[in-house]
Design a protein around this motif. Structure first.
Motif, mmCIF file in Angstrom:
data_model
loop_
_atom_site.group_PDB
_atom_site.id
_atom_site.type_symbol
_atom_site.label_atom_id
_atom_site.label_comp_id
_atom_site.label_asym_id
_atom_site.label_seq_id
_atom_site.Cartn_x
_atom_site.Cartn_y
_atom_site.Cartn_z
ATOM 1 N N THR A 1 0.823 -1.216 0.000
ATOM 2 C CA THR A 1 0.000 0.000 0.000
ATOM 3 C C THR A 1 0.855 1.262 0.000
ATOM 4 O OG1 THR A 1 -0.188 -0.175 2.413
ATOM 5 C CG2 THR A 1 -1.999 -1.076 1.093
ATOM 6 N N GLN A 2 2.027 1.213 0.612
ATOM 7 C CA GLN A 2 2.912 2.371 0.605
ATOM 8 C C GLN A 2 3.405 2.673 -0.808
ATOM 9 O OE1 GLN A 2 4.970 0.322 4.019
ATOM 10 N NE2 GLN A 2 5.603 2.425 4.476
ATOM 11 N N VAL A 3 3.654 1.627 -1.577
ATOM 12 C CA VAL A 3 4.086 1.815 -2.958
ATOM 13 C C VAL A 3 2.937 2.361 -3.797
ATOM 14 C CG1 VAL A 3 5.056 0.694 -4.990
ATOM 15 C CG2 VAL A 3 5.791 -0.016 -2.717
ATOM 16 N N TRP B 1 -2.141 1.088 14.111
ATOM 17 C CA TRP B 1 -2.296 -0.027 13.186
ATOM 18 C C TRP B 1 -2.546 -1.269 14.043
ATOM 19 C CZ3 TRP B 1 2.635 -2.472 10.709
ATOM 20 C CH2 TRP B 1 2.323 -3.694 10.136
ATOM 21 N N SER B 2 -3.657 -1.881 13.828
ATOM 22 C CA SER B 2 -4.040 -3.064 14.595
ATOM 23 C C SER B 2 -3.989 -2.807 16.095
ATOM 24 C CB SER B 2 -3.117 -4.244 14.240
ATOM 25 O OG SER B 2 -3.233 -4.544 12.877
ATOM 26 N N GLY C 1 -8.131 9.222 2.925
ATOM 27 C CA GLY C 1 -8.782 9.615 4.163
ATOM 28 C C GLY C 1 -7.931 9.589 5.401
ATOM 29 N N HIS C 2 -6.660 9.188 5.300
ATOM 30 C CA HIS C 2 -5.773 9.146 6.469
ATOM 31 C C HIS C 2 -4.555 10.027 6.229
ATOM 32 C CE1 HIS C 2 -7.972 6.001 8.572
ATOM 33 N NE2 HIS C 2 -8.026 5.313 7.441
ATOM 34 N N PHE D 1 -3.340 1.928 8.402
ATOM 35 C CA PHE D 1 -4.246 2.582 9.339
ATOM 36 C C PHE D 1 -5.560 1.844 9.553
ATOM 37 C CE2 PHE D 1 -1.548 5.849 7.418
ATOM 38 C CZ PHE D 1 -0.895 6.286 8.559
ATOM 39 N N GLY D 2 -5.690 0.674 8.962
ATOM 40 C CA GLY D 2 -6.908 -0.089 9.184
ATOM 41 C C GLY D 2 -7.545 -0.592 7.903
#
Length: 500
Positions: free
Chosen positions: A154-156, A459-460, A431-432, A406-407
């Motif tokens: 997701t960061q990529v 996170w979690s 949204g984050h 973030f979820g």
């Protein structure tokens, strides 16, 4: 005497980014290297690499990448000599180290710095000293990997989206190229794969995306399986600038399936470029520098092998092409990559083509465009990760399932926003809050995007303040302290992480 690399850099705690990352074949991408596959020959200076791909043809025409922006999505860049002459900028730091001031934007792994040197390094603006392939291109570093290489897919995706939305921030040097030395062993089909979709969205926005094929020695990695990006394999130049003796590197990924214009293509490497023992800028005290001291040469240089290095060479070459042909589309540039059919070792019946800028510059710009069905991007995030799992903190909390940092994360919602170029709003992605909202104060002759916006996020159920940062600091030209604790990908590595 040829040397052997005993371990792939970043194998113990790393990510899929770069080398090829072959999570599907972890013995190829991580762990102890064995046998003749990992022997190395003569080291290749960047000046000789430039001659090998015939970049001298461009230089004689005054083509040096000026006016072209290149985005490097990697482990960050440090201001070592060769990266402080004014053509480097730090975009947002989207890595797990972004909350530590001394680590913000900085490259603790050594990979991003090595790539930056190959693409656009330069000692000065006068044309003397160390010069990357496109020394006058403007390079923007978007850091996603930590000092151990840790990163989530997701960061990529977020980094690719950021480049698309901010590609025209620098009006004089709009971002036209992305270097992505990243791959996963995901088996998720490209027509739903969110990582493939993020690459496609950048491509359709007019950005040439260059990806490393991978260092698995066989199967290419995602997103190199997608139809759009320029997929780069590695050749050994054998210590010469004459391509006649070049052979395909034993570690270079080669086969796989790539769907192009409705046809299932067995050959999925688009172009070959030097990738064995390439000398670029050293990052003293980094993970690679500490663990592979035999790769050092003099005080400033470091030898690296992998399709990551090859991809960086091609990214620099694309910047040269785009300066000469500023209206060329990504599809046209990909066709212009195909030149000399000389290297041996990959699919004897259909050999990929070595990069040859003398050929490229002698041909008219192609007029046809490749039409491919777009990826929906709404497939499973977990499936897109393949076997790569990011773990976090002293309890090794794993980031799995349909979650980002973030979820809960909806790929269907993201896909619509990404295709529309609206995934980012200021410093928020989907949204984050991930980073700052704008460009901040320049340091080390480098412009910097504001950062450190994750504080207090979770996170979690674990707050970032529980993260177990271990106080590593950048001071001058060396890292001190220990590395980020327990942030590791399982069985994956930066592609190009064959240090020697």
């Amino acid at each position: 005497m040829p040397r052997r690399s005993d371990v792939l850099a970043g194998a113990v705690a790393s990510l899929v980014l770069v080398p090829s990352l072959g999570a599907a074949a972890p013995a190829q991408a991580a762990g102890v290297a064995t046998g003749a596959d990992w022997t190395f020959g003569s080291r290749a200076a960047i000046s000789d690499v430039a001659k090998s791909i015939r970049a001298d043809v461009a230089y004689k025409q005054g083509i040096t990448g000026r006016g072209v922006g290149v985005a490097l999505i990697d482990t960050g860049v440090v201001p070592v000599p060769g990266l402080t002459s004014g053509n480097i900028a730090n975009g947002p730091d989207l890595s797990l180290e972004s909350q530590v001031p001394d680590l913000l934007h900085k490259d603790g792994f050594g990979h991003g710095t090595h790539m930056a040197g190959i693409i656009a390094g330069r000692d000065n603006t006068t044309g003397t000293g160390f010069r990357g392939i496109a020394p006058d291109a403007k390079l923007t570093s978007i850091k996603v990997g930590t000092g151990t290489g840790a990163v989530d897919v997701t960061q990529v995706m977020a980094a690719l989206d950021w480049v698309v939305q901010h590609r025209n921030d620098d009006k004089a040097n709009p971002i036209r190229v992305i270097n992505l030395s990243y791959g996963t062993d995901s088996l998720l089909a490209r027509d739903t794969n969110p990582l493939a979709s993020a690459v496609e969205n950048a491509w359709k926005a007019g950005i040439v995306v260059v990806v490393a094929a991978g260092n698995t020695g066989k199967q290419i990695t995602v997103p190199a399986t997608d139809a759009n990006p320029i997929v780069v394999g590695s050749v050994d130049v054998k210590g010469t600038t004459n391509p006649a003796d070049d052979t395909v590197s034993s570690f270079s990924a080669a086969d796989g399936r790539k769907l192009v214009a409705g046809f299932d293509m067995a050959l999925s490497v688009d172009v070959l470029a030097p990738g064995r023992s390439v000398l670029s800028l050293r990052n003293p005290g980094s993970y690679a520098d500490t663990n592979y001291p035999s790769a050092r040469q003099d005080d400033r240089y470091f030898a690296g092998s992998g399709t990551s290095q090859s991809a960086a060479v091609v990214s620099g070459a694309v910047a040269l092409i785009l300066q000469k042909y500023p209206t060329a589309t990504p599809n046209q540039v990909r066709e212009m990559m195909w030149g000399r059919n000389g290297a041996t070792g990959i699919l004897a019946s259909t050999k990929p083509l070595e990069l040859d800028l003398s050929y490229t510059f002698s041909q008219p710009v192609p007029t046809w465009a490749l039409n491919t069905a777009a990826s929906t991007g709404d497939g499973s995030l977990q499936a897109a990760r393949g076997s790569s799992v990011l773990t976090f903190g002293p309890d090794n909390v794993a980031l799995t399932g349909e979650n980002d940092l973030f979820g809960p994360f909806s790929t269907a919602t993201w896909a619509k926003a990404s295709k529309a170029g609206k995934a980012w709003t200021g410093g928020s992605w989907m949204g984050h809050v991930w980073t700052g909202d704008n460009w901040g104060t320049a340091t080390d002759n480098q412009n910097n995007w504001n950062g450190r916006a994750w504080s207090g996020r979770a996170w979690s159920g674990r707050a970032w303040s529980d993260n177990g940062w271990s106080g590593r600091a950048w001071s001058g030209r060396a890292w001190s302290g220990s590395s980020f604790s327990s942030s590791a990908w399982s069985g994956v590595a930066w592609s190009g992480a064959l240090w020697q």
